[in-house]
Design a protein around this motif. Structure first.
Motif, mmCIF file in Angstrom:
data_model
loop_
_atom_site.group_PDB
_atom_site.id
_atom_site.type_symbol
_atom_site.label_atom_id
_atom_site.label_comp_id
_atom_site.label_asym_id
_atom_site.label_seq_id
_atom_site.Cartn_x
_atom_site.Cartn_y
_atom_site.Cartn_z
ATOM 1 N N GLU A 295 7.787 2.564 5.321
ATOM 2 C CA GLU A 295 6.804 1.503 5.075
ATOM 3 C C GLU A 295 5.580 2.002 4.302
ATOM 4 O O GLU A 295 5.148 1.348 3.341
ATOM 5 C CB GLU A 295 6.405 0.837 6.392
ATOM 6 C CG GLU A 295 7.514 -0.053 6.961
ATOM 7 C CD GLU A 295 7.049 -0.924 8.107
ATOM 8 O OE1 GLU A 295 5.811 -1.080 8.277
ATOM 9 O OE2 GLU A 295 7.896 -1.455 8.834
ATOM 10 N N PRO A 296 4.980 3.159 4.672
ATOM 11 C CA PRO A 296 3.852 3.656 3.855
ATOM 12 C C PRO A 296 4.267 3.914 2.402
ATOM 13 O O PRO A 296 3.502 3.633 1.470
ATOM 14 C CB PRO A 296 3.459 4.971 4.549
ATOM 15 C CG PRO A 296 3.915 4.783 5.962
ATOM 16 C CD PRO A 296 5.163 3.983 5.877
ATOM 17 N N PHE A 297 5.485 4.434 2.209
ATOM 18 C CA PHE A 297 5.968 4.722 0.850
ATOM 19 C C PHE A 297 6.114 3.433 0.040
ATOM 20 O O PHE A 297 5.643 3.358 -1.099
ATOM 21 C CB PHE A 297 7.310 5.459 0.913
ATOM 22 C CG PHE A 297 8.031 5.497 -0.406
ATOM 23 C CD1 PHE A 297 7.618 6.377 -1.410
ATOM 24 C CD2 PHE A 297 9.106 4.644 -0.661
ATOM 25 C CE1 PHE A 297 8.272 6.397 -2.638
ATOM 26 C CE2 PHE A 297 9.757 4.666 -1.876
ATOM 27 C CZ PHE A 297 9.336 5.554 -2.874
ATOM 28 N N ILE A 298 6.741 2.411 0.617
ATOM 29 C CA ILE A 298 6.993 1.175 -0.134
ATOM 30 C C ILE A 298 5.694 0.412 -0.380
ATOM 31 O O ILE A 298 5.540 -0.244 -1.416
ATOM 32 C CB ILE A 298 8.047 0.286 0.595
ATOM 33 C CG1 ILE A 298 8.635 -0.755 -0.373
ATOM 34 C CG2 ILE A 298 7.453 -0.417 1.807
ATOM 35 C CD1 ILE A 298 9.479 -0.177 -1.460
ATOM 36 N N ARG A 299 4.727 0.503 0.565
ATOM 37 C CA ARG A 299 3.421 -0.143 0.338
ATOM 38 C C ARG A 299 2.674 0.554 -0.798
ATOM 39 O O ARG A 299 2.051 -0.097 -1.645
ATOM 40 C CB ARG A 299 2.599 -0.115 1.628
ATOM 41 C CG ARG A 299 3.073 -1.110 2.685
ATOM 42 C CD ARG A 299 2.045 -1.294 3.795
ATOM 43 N NE ARG A 299 2.500 -2.303 4.743
ATOM 44 C CZ ARG A 299 3.052 -2.022 5.921
ATOM 45 N NH1 ARG A 299 3.211 -0.760 6.308
ATOM 46 N NH2 ARG A 299 3.447 -2.992 6.725
ATOM 47 N N HIS A 300 2.725 1.881 -0.769
ATOM 48 C CA HIS A 300 2.045 2.652 -1.820
ATOM 49 C C HIS A 300 2.663 2.344 -3.185
ATOM 50 O O HIS A 300 1.951 2.158 -4.179
ATOM 51 C CB HIS A 300 2.152 4.145 -1.517
ATOM 52 C CG HIS A 300 1.551 5.031 -2.570
ATOM 53 N ND1 HIS A 300 0.186 5.138 -2.768
ATOM 54 C CD2 HIS A 300 2.152 5.833 -3.503
ATOM 55 C CE1 HIS A 300 -0.046 5.964 -3.768
ATOM 56 N NE2 HIS A 300 1.128 6.400 -4.235
ATOM 57 N N LEU A 301 3.978 2.254 -3.237
ATOM 58 C CA LEU A 301 4.678 1.967 -4.483
ATOM 59 C C LEU A 301 4.360 0.551 -4.981
ATOM 60 O O LEU A 301 4.095 0.349 -6.173
ATOM 61 C CB LEU A 301 6.186 2.127 -4.280
ATOM 62 C CG LEU A 301 7.070 1.950 -5.516
ATOM 63 C CD1 LEU A 301 6.776 3.045 -6.545
ATOM 64 C CD2 LEU A 301 8.548 1.977 -5.112
ATOM 65 N N THR A 302 4.366 -0.416 -4.060
ATOM 66 C CA THR A 302 4.106 -1.811 -4.430
ATOM 67 C C THR A 302 2.666 -1.995 -4.908
ATOM 68 O O THR A 302 2.391 -2.803 -5.810
ATOM 69 C CB THR A 302 4.391 -2.748 -3.235
ATOM 70 O OG1 THR A 302 5.708 -2.496 -2.753
ATOM 71 C CG2 THR A 302 4.269 -4.208 -3.635
#
Length: 613
Positions: A295-302
């Motif tokens: 979740e932190p990775f996908i939020r950062h990417l988005t």
């Protein structure tokens, strides 16, 4: 192109339809996997909740039909099997060698259709263990089709079956039936349709606008007599068989010994799935991997593409985002539970124990308008209501499917929710555990009994084969687990994504908070709980364990805790389950189930609050 009267499956030019047919529990799935490998697809048969698996083998499209005892139209499974078999080009008939007297009825019926047939005489190891010999050559001669002895779960005979598919041929059609079939010369396109008209199949009669001849009973009698003669000619009994397996089988069916055995098995499943998988494994996959890393990775990417305050950002990776809630729920929570449940289900199915559970509990479930088959979705319900609702498809009538769906939605806590409930109620002591348990059991029994009385129609009787008890083969169990898990996740994932989208939109439009305010008077006056409890019920709609977990943040007395837990157990299923219920049942039925669970939860919770708070 369209295949099998309404089933949309692409049949490439030059390909033939190879149909797998057989009684329930004869091992068709092993043959299907051997032929198609991993290139498998699933299509829902129009007008039913029955799925057809299909794949390709050489220049054949392979179609796997539901297990049936005969080609007719007595239930959804038989209607689907009929419509696929009638228009197949080649039939691979899988027969349980230990139950020739039963299975050959379907074999002869397919032969009477004039279809090219090859017979896989499966489970030959069970025949040997029971001290029996079968004259394969004589059986092939009497049927007029190739007969290949196999032990599919061990891979024996599978290559021979593949090599002989091209040798499938039309068998020895009964002389009298052949004479009757002449009545339909030039009236129907297929001999298989003519046979169905002889056997008084009303659906085929209406479809072709041709009257039946009323010959069903006579043809069934002729076929049964022929089956008995063939079986008597080819079966040679020698020894007394495997007494240990027979003894175990007897113990599992006798209520005095079978019920304690069932309780021990269910306890083991609960400890593994409800405690270890739902606790430790899900804790690792959901909290550490998905919530901690993904979740932190996908939020950062988005965030690199969309502003964090934008609606699109919140739709994608917000608290209930499509790219956050859905993968976390499906991969982190559901996948370990689904794998574990299907592993145990496949283990019990492969060992021959699952049909014995159904036979053991049949009499009890008949009080609720169900037969023993319903124990499967009920057991699955303690893992995931969404998954269990889908498996109600195996029940014989629409009436049974409605009863089972209602009981699942109303009274069965899923493993995620059950883990939270157990953690909250265990410290309160035996008294409160018993109050909670008896309340849920009474609601289950009363709901089932009332539904059985008021719903129109009749439920089906339990007709189930009891295959020999055997040691399950691990590779076969793992293949079944993998196939069923992938099929479930393909079907469920889009539904969870839709649920996440709906919840986000409700939150963004403030409708979610208005619903919370609407709940507050009910929680205070009816349930005698703090007004903040309304938030737990709203979260319970999103995910059942979220709702139960929300109660841990409140200061409740032991009595209030029991009332809250009973209410949230009976409360409406999570949004993923609701969507599946709407998919499986009609909109009217699904709406009534949702509204009914809403009313029942507060009614029972209110009565319990009046009695103990």
């Amino acid at each position: 192109m369209e295949c099998c009267r309404g089933l949309n499956i692409e049949i490439p030019k030059g390909y033939k339809k190879l149909v797998l047919a057989g009684n329930p529990n004869v091992g068709k799935s092993v043959f299907f996997n051997a032929l198609t490998g991993m290139y498998v697809d699933v299509s829902n048969f129009p007008g039913t909740t029955v799925d057809i698996s299909h794949g390709k083998y050489q220049d054949y499209v392979v179609l796997d039909t539901p297990g049936v005892y005969g080609v007719s139209s007595f239930n959804d499974e038989e209607r689907v099997a009929r419509d696929v078999i009638l228009y197949g080009d080649v039939i691979l008939n899988v027969v349980d060698a230990l139950h020739l007297e039963r299975d050959l009825f379907l074999t002869l019926q397919i032969i009477d259709m004039g279809k090219p047939v090859i017979v896989a005489l499966n489970m030959m190891d069970d025949v040997e263990r029971n001290g029996i010999k079968i004259d394969i050559n004589k059986l092939s001669e009497l049927l007029g089709v190739p007969v290949i002895p196999t032990v599919a779960v061990k891979g024996k005979g599978l290559e021979e079956v593949k090599e002989n598919i091209k040798n499938a041929r039309v068998g020895n059609i009964d002389a009298k039936i052949k004479e009757y079939l002449k009545e339909f010369n030039n009236k129907v396109e297929y001999q298989s349709e003519a046979l169905m008209l002889l056997e008084d199949d009303e659906t085929i009669s209406e479809r072709l606008n041709i009257k039946t001849l009323g010959k069903r009973e006579e043809i069934y009698r002729l076929r049964r007599e022929k089956v008995d003669k063939i079986a008597e000619s080819v079966i040679i009994k020698e020894g007394k068989g495997n007494r240990i397996r027979q003894k175990i089988s007897t113990l599992t069916l006798n209520p005095l010994t079978g019920i304690p055995i069932l309780i021990m098995v269910l306890y083991l499943i609960f400890k593994v799935i409800g405690v270890w998988v739902a606790g430790d494994v899900v804790g690792f996959t959901e909290e550490k991997i998905m919530a901690g890393y993904y979740e932190p990775f996908i939020r950062h990417l988005t965030a690199k593409f969309f502003a964090e305050e934008s609606l699109l950002y919140r739709l994608l990776v917000g608290e209930f985002g499509i790219l956050t809630l859905t993968p976390t729920y499906v991969i982190g929570l559901l996948t370990p539970l689904v794998i574990a449940f299907y592993f145990f289900m496949s283990l019990m199915e492969d060992s021959g124990y699952l049909p014995r559970i159904a036979a053991l509990v049949d009499r009890v479930l008949s009080f609720f308008g169900l037969n023993g088959r319903a124990i499967i979705p009920i057991i699955l319900g303690f893992g995931c209501i969404t998954m269990a609702t889908i498996t109600t498809r195996l029940l014989g009538t629409k009436r049974e499917k409605i009863i089972a769906t209602i009981l699942l939605g109303f009274t069965i806590p899923c493993s995620a929710q059950l883990g939270v409930i157990a953690g909250m109620i265990a410290p309160l002591g035996t008294k409160y555990i018993l109050i909670y348990s008896f309340t849920i059991i009474i609601v289950f029994a009363l709901t089932g009994t009332i539904l059985n009385r008021i719903l129109p129609g009749e439920s089906s009787e339990l007709f189930i084969d009891l295959p020999p008890m055997r040691l399950p083969k691990l590779t076969n169990v793992l293949k079944k687990t993998w196939t069923k898990t992938i099929m479930f996740l393909k079907e469920a994932t889009p539904l969870f994504a839709l649920g996440a989208l709906i919840i986000t939109l409700l939150e963004e439009t403030d409708i979610l908070y208005k619903i919370q305010d609407l709940f507050k008077p009910i929680t205070e006056s009816v349930l005698r709980l703090p007004k903040e409890t309304a938030n737990a019920f709203i979260m319970g709609i999103i995910r059942r364990d979220f709702g139960a977990a929300g109660l841990t943040e409140l200061s409740l007395t032991p009595e209030q805790t029991v009332v809250a837990l009973v209410t949230i157990t009976l409360f409406v299923p999570c949004i993923a389950s609701i969507i599946v219920i709407f998919k499986e049942r009609s909109k009217k039925e699904a709406g009534l189930i949702w509204l009914g669970s809403f009313i029942l939860a507060f009614l029972v919770g209110g009565i319990l609050a009046f009695l103990i708070v």
